[in-house]
Scaffold this motif. Structure first.
Motif, PDB file in Angstrom:
ATOM      1  N   HIS A 170       0.825  -1.203   0.000  1.00  0.00           N
ATOM      2  CA  HIS A 170       0.000   0.000   0.000  1.00  0.00           C
ATOM      3  C   HIS A 170       0.868   1.266   0.000  1.00  0.00           C
ATOM      4  CE1 HIS A 170      -3.815   1.878   0.086  1.00  0.00           C
ATOM      5  NE2 HIS A 170      -3.719   2.388   1.296  1.00  0.00           N
ATOM      6  N   PRO A 171       1.685   1.429  -1.042  1.00  0.00           N
ATOM      7  CA  PRO A 171       2.560   2.611  -1.123  1.00  0.00           C
ATOM      8  C   PRO A 171       1.769   3.861  -1.525  1.00  0.00           C
ATOM      9  CG  PRO A 171       2.819   1.270  -3.084  1.00  0.00           C
ATOM     10  CD  PRO A 171       1.859   0.533  -2.205  1.00  0.00           C
ATOM     11  N   VAL A 172       1.232   4.573  -0.537  1.00  0.00           N
ATOM     12  CA  VAL A 172       0.400   5.742  -0.817  1.00  0.00           C
ATOM     13  C   VAL A 172       1.260   7.007  -0.836  1.00  0.00           C
ATOM     14  CG1 VAL A 172      -1.675   4.696   0.158  1.00  0.00           C
ATOM     15  CG2 VAL A 172      -0.158   6.009   1.639  1.00  0.00           C
TER      16      VAL A 172
ATOM     17  N   GLN B 213      -6.386   4.364  -1.328  1.00  0.00           N
ATOM     18  CA  GLN B 213      -5.964   3.998  -2.670  1.00  0.00           C
ATOM     19  C   GLN B 213      -4.463   4.177  -2.835  1.00  0.00           C
ATOM     20  OE1 GLN B 213      -6.613   6.006  -6.914  1.00  0.00           O
ATOM     21  NE2 GLN B 213      -8.464   4.931  -6.248  1.00  0.00           N
ATOM     22  N   SER B 214      -3.827   3.167  -3.407  1.00  0.00           N
ATOM     23  CA  SER B 214      -2.392   3.259  -3.734  1.00  0.00           C
ATOM     24  C   SER B 214      -2.223   2.829  -5.186  1.00  0.00           C
ATOM     25  CB  SER B 214      -1.563   2.361  -2.805  1.00  0.00           C
ATOM     26  OG  SER B 214      -2.059   1.037  -2.789  1.00  0.00           O
TER      27      SER B 214
ATOM     28  N   PRO C 262      -6.992  -0.366  -5.098  1.00  0.00           N
ATOM     29  CA  PRO C 262      -7.906   0.740  -5.370  1.00  0.00           C
ATOM     30  C   PRO C 262      -8.734   1.110  -4.150  1.00  0.00           C
ATOM     31  CG  PRO C 262      -8.807  -1.287  -6.256  1.00  0.00           C
ATOM     32  CD  PRO C 262      -7.439  -1.626  -5.715  1.00  0.00           C
ATOM     33  N   TYR C 263      -8.890   0.126  -3.213  1.00  0.00           N
ATOM     34  CA  TYR C 263      -9.607   0.403  -1.965  1.00  0.00           C
ATOM     35  C   TYR C 263      -9.114  -0.583  -0.913  1.00  0.00           C
ATOM     36  CZ  TYR C 263     -13.291   1.124   1.463  1.00  0.00           C
ATOM     37  OH  TYR C 263     -13.990   1.410   2.623  1.00  0.00           O
ATOM     38  N   ALA C 264      -8.246  -0.116  -0.032  1.00  0.00           N
ATOM     39  CA  ALA C 264      -7.686  -0.954   1.022  1.00  0.00           C
ATOM     40  C   ALA C 264      -8.582  -0.881   2.249  1.00  0.00           C
ATOM     41  CB  ALA C 264      -6.270  -0.506   1.367  1.00  0.00           C
ATOM     42  N   GLU C 265      -9.358  -1.926   2.470  1.00  0.00           N
ATOM     43  CA  GLU C 265     -10.289  -1.929   3.605  1.00  0.00           C
ATOM     44  C   GLU C 265      -9.539  -1.884   4.929  1.00  0.00           C
ATOM     45  OE1 GLU C 265     -14.338  -4.327   4.781  1.00  0.00           O
ATOM     46  OE2 GLU C 265     -12.519  -5.489   4.442  1.00  0.00           O
ATOM     47  N   SER C 266      -8.362  -2.527   4.981  1.00  0.00           N
ATOM     48  CA  SER C 266      -7.587  -2.516   6.222  1.00  0.00           C
ATOM     49  C   SER C 266      -7.122  -1.111   6.570  1.00  0.00           C
ATOM     50  CB  SER C 266      -6.386  -3.457   6.095  1.00  0.00           C
ATOM     51  OG  SER C 266      -5.616  -3.134   4.945  1.00  0.00           O
TER      52      SER C 266
END
Length: 628
Positions: free
Chosen positions: A239-241, A287-288, A267-271
């Motif tokens: 998850h490199p945001v 999002q990443s 596109p959508y990281a629930e964690s």
């Protein structure tokens, strides 16, 4: 005429005996003179070592001893294992020959209660019982290096025959390197654990992080890292945001210099969306999508789109009393959605993912992109705004129209890559080394468009047992991640050894007959179950309409309905038996044809061919003798 008489002698009984003796002598002589000379005429070259294996074997510095434990007599009654055992031995002999004396092969047939059996147990080779009397067989391998390090394959499973060369070569490669590989971790999620402010207690790390720690030397990197050390064997991005230009450039140049990357984007990281109390975190970066880096690797992830799939959808609970609902954005990927021969996905059962992105291959990038995980054909992109934490999954089914297209959300990229910073470093970024506009060697990158699959809740149950964490995996997420990381962290030679073709040739026609019959059988079975439910529903309705006064009595209508159902049930059962009988007849007929071809037709054709050839030779000799 004299020549003809001499040739007649050679076609007589004594002449044929002399020819037979000469043939045996020539075979024995060829075994001595041509030892080591091999010609692989199999369709898929299953006896030819890959270039990667040959390269790894040529780089062995200190001798490695390989012990092949094979219970030859015990496996004679199991033809499949006996045949596979011969293939394993021939592969090991081929590798020993290619290693130039640095690989010493020992073939051992352990007897019960012997020193060899004790040695097998010491190495971790697993005994398998084949009878109630306690008789065990051994079919495994162990390898040791000069410092006593051991790598073992407890049992050669026939299901992994296509990865045989990879498994053996990997064990040898592990013995030829001195230390654990280094895994650099750059993550915006708390994989390694942290502190739970609500409970005022430490928060345990993710199970997958603990597994990686056992295999690698982990090195956590700062989010704003400006340079990635060259001794890092594999870079793990999770998850490199909002990567800074300096960090993006550091990743790019690490790859250009031969570094390998395993990236989990989303596109959508629930964690990330979940707050400390389980409620949505409104300010979270969910999002990443490092667009420029992906482009350099020949990939792109569709912005603001989440993959929906009605076939692979998982059932989830909705509320305390509501029935389970199929969640089109939470998917359970079966083996049909995985690459069949890649070492990362082969033999895995199911991988659970959530809110995954869609990866597209960029044309003219020069990269070879291999899909690892794909959707079914009953899939379609979902708008990102329709996916929200805590939303009703039933709403995703409304207006869902499959596109009859399979979408990729995990891919392997290999090839010579162009830098995402073709014109040089970003402004204001200091560079310590030389800028590379193109990769010095072919790059190896795996991109997965999901981060939630890493979290425990999607693949493993964790329980506390007197201070010990007990883990029970119920999906293959952890195996997939470990397989990919282990594969990438190895040498480029090891990565190049993909699944080979199967040694045993399946009977495709027989398998197709079985699949067709099974499909027909299942259709009839479902039809029977549907009629059963309909009849039970009608009976229940008639019972309610009768009232309480005579509820124990059956009306004539009910009796006719029951009798009709019994007759229909007998009819369908007969049809089911006919399907099975037809399958058996088809298999028996095909088997008879194969036996006729193998046992009678082919030998007969050979005999006829030899007779025709001898007669043609004799006619030539007669014509030559007559002319003389």
């Amino acid at each position: 005429m004299k020549n003809w008489l001499v040739n007649r002698k050679f076609t007589s009984g004594s002449g044929l005996a002399v020819i037979a003796v000469l043939l045996v002598a020539s075979v024995a002589l060829s075994n001595v003179l041509l030892r080591g000379v091999r010609l692989d005429l199999t369709e898929n070259s299953v006896y030819t070592l890959s270039t990667g294996t040959q390269s790894i074997l040529s780089k062995i510095d200190e001798p490695i001893d390989v012990y092949f434990f094979f219970s030859k007599s015990g496996l004679q009654g199991i033809p499949q294992l006996a045949s596979y055992g011969a293939h394993v031995r021939e592969t090991l002999e081929e590798m020993a020959g290619a290693a130039g004396g640095k690989l010493r092969l020992h073939v051992i047939d352990p007897e019960a209660f012997s020193d060899d059996e004790d040695r097998a147990a010491k190495f971790g080779v697993q005994p398998v019982p084949i009878s109630n009397g306690g008789e065990n067989i051994y079919f495994g391998m162990a390898a040791t290096n000069a410092v006593g390090k051991t790598e073992a394959i407890a049992f050669f499973q026939p299901e992994r025959e296509s990865t045989l060369e990879y498994d053996v070569t990997k064990a040898i490669y592990e013995l030829s390197r001195a230390k654990k590989p280094v895994l650099g971790v750059l993550s915006s999620l708390e994989m390694q654990g942290g502190f739970d402010a609500q409970r005022m207690a430490p928060k345990p790390g993710w199970v997958v992080y603990d597994q990686l720690r056992q295999m690698f030397e982990l090195r956590n990197l700062e989010k704003e890292v400006k340079e990635i050390a060259r001794d890092i064997d594999l870079l793990l991005l999770v998850h490199p945001v909002a990567l800074s230009p300096a960090t993006s450039y550091a990743i790019d140049q690490y790859v250009m210099n031969g570094g390998k990357v395993l990236a989990f984007i989303d596109p959508y990281a629930e964690s990330a969306a979940a707050g400390p109390n389980g409620m949505p975190n409104q300010g979270a970066q969910t999002q990443s999508n490092p667009t420029e880096l992906l482009k350099s690797w020949g990939l792109s992830m569709r912005a603001d789109s989440v993959l929906g799939d009605s076939t692979y959808a998982l059932q989830v609970g909705v509320g305390a009393m509501g029935p389970p609902v199929y969640h089109y954005a939470m998917l359970g990927i079966p083996s049909e959605g995985m690459h069949k021969t890649d070492v990362a996905t082969r033999n895995l059962k199911r991988i659970n993912v959530a809110f995954v992105g869609i990866l597209d291959t960029l044309k003219d990038s020069g990269m070879e992109v291999t899909p690892l995980l794909t959707s079914s054909k009953q899939a379609a992109p979902l708008p990102g705004f329709r996916v929200q934490m805590g939303g009703n999954p039933a709403q995703l089914q409304q207006g869902f129209v499959p596109t009859n297209e399979q979408y990729t959300f995990a891919a392997r990229s290999h090839g010579t890559a162009k830098s995402a910073f073709a014109s040089g470093p970003p402004a204001g970024v200091a560079v310590s080394g030389k800028h590379l506009a193109q990769s010095a060697t072919p790059v190896d990158v795996v991109v997965v468009a999901d981060t939630d699959m890493l979290t425990d809740r999607f693949w493993v149950r964790v329980q506390d047992f007197f201070g010990q964490r007990l883990m029970s995996p119920w999906a293959s997420n952890g195996d997939f991640i470990i397989n990919v990381a282990d594969n990438l962290a190895g040498s480029s030679d090891l990565i190049g050894i993909r699944g080979r073709a199967a040694f045993t040739r399946p009977f495709d026609k027989l398998d197709q007959l079985k699949r067709n019959a099974d499909k027909s059988f299942r259709t009839k079975e479902q039809e029977l179950q549907t009629r059963l439910r309909e009849t039970e529903s009608k009976l229940a309705a008639m019972e309610r309409s009768k009232g309480d006064g005579n509820a124990s009595l059956l009306s004539a209508e009910q009796q006719r309905e029951i009798q009709n159902f019994r007759n229909e049930k007998l009819k369908i059962r007969k049809e089911l038996r006919d399907v099975r009988h037809q399958l058996d007849r088809d298999i028996e007929r095909l088997g008879s044809i194969l036996k006729f071809i193998n046992i009678i037709l082919v030998p007969a054709l050979l005999v006829v061919g030899v007779i025709v050839w001898l007669r043609m030779q004799r006619r030539k000799e007669v014509s030559v003798g007559g002319a003389a």
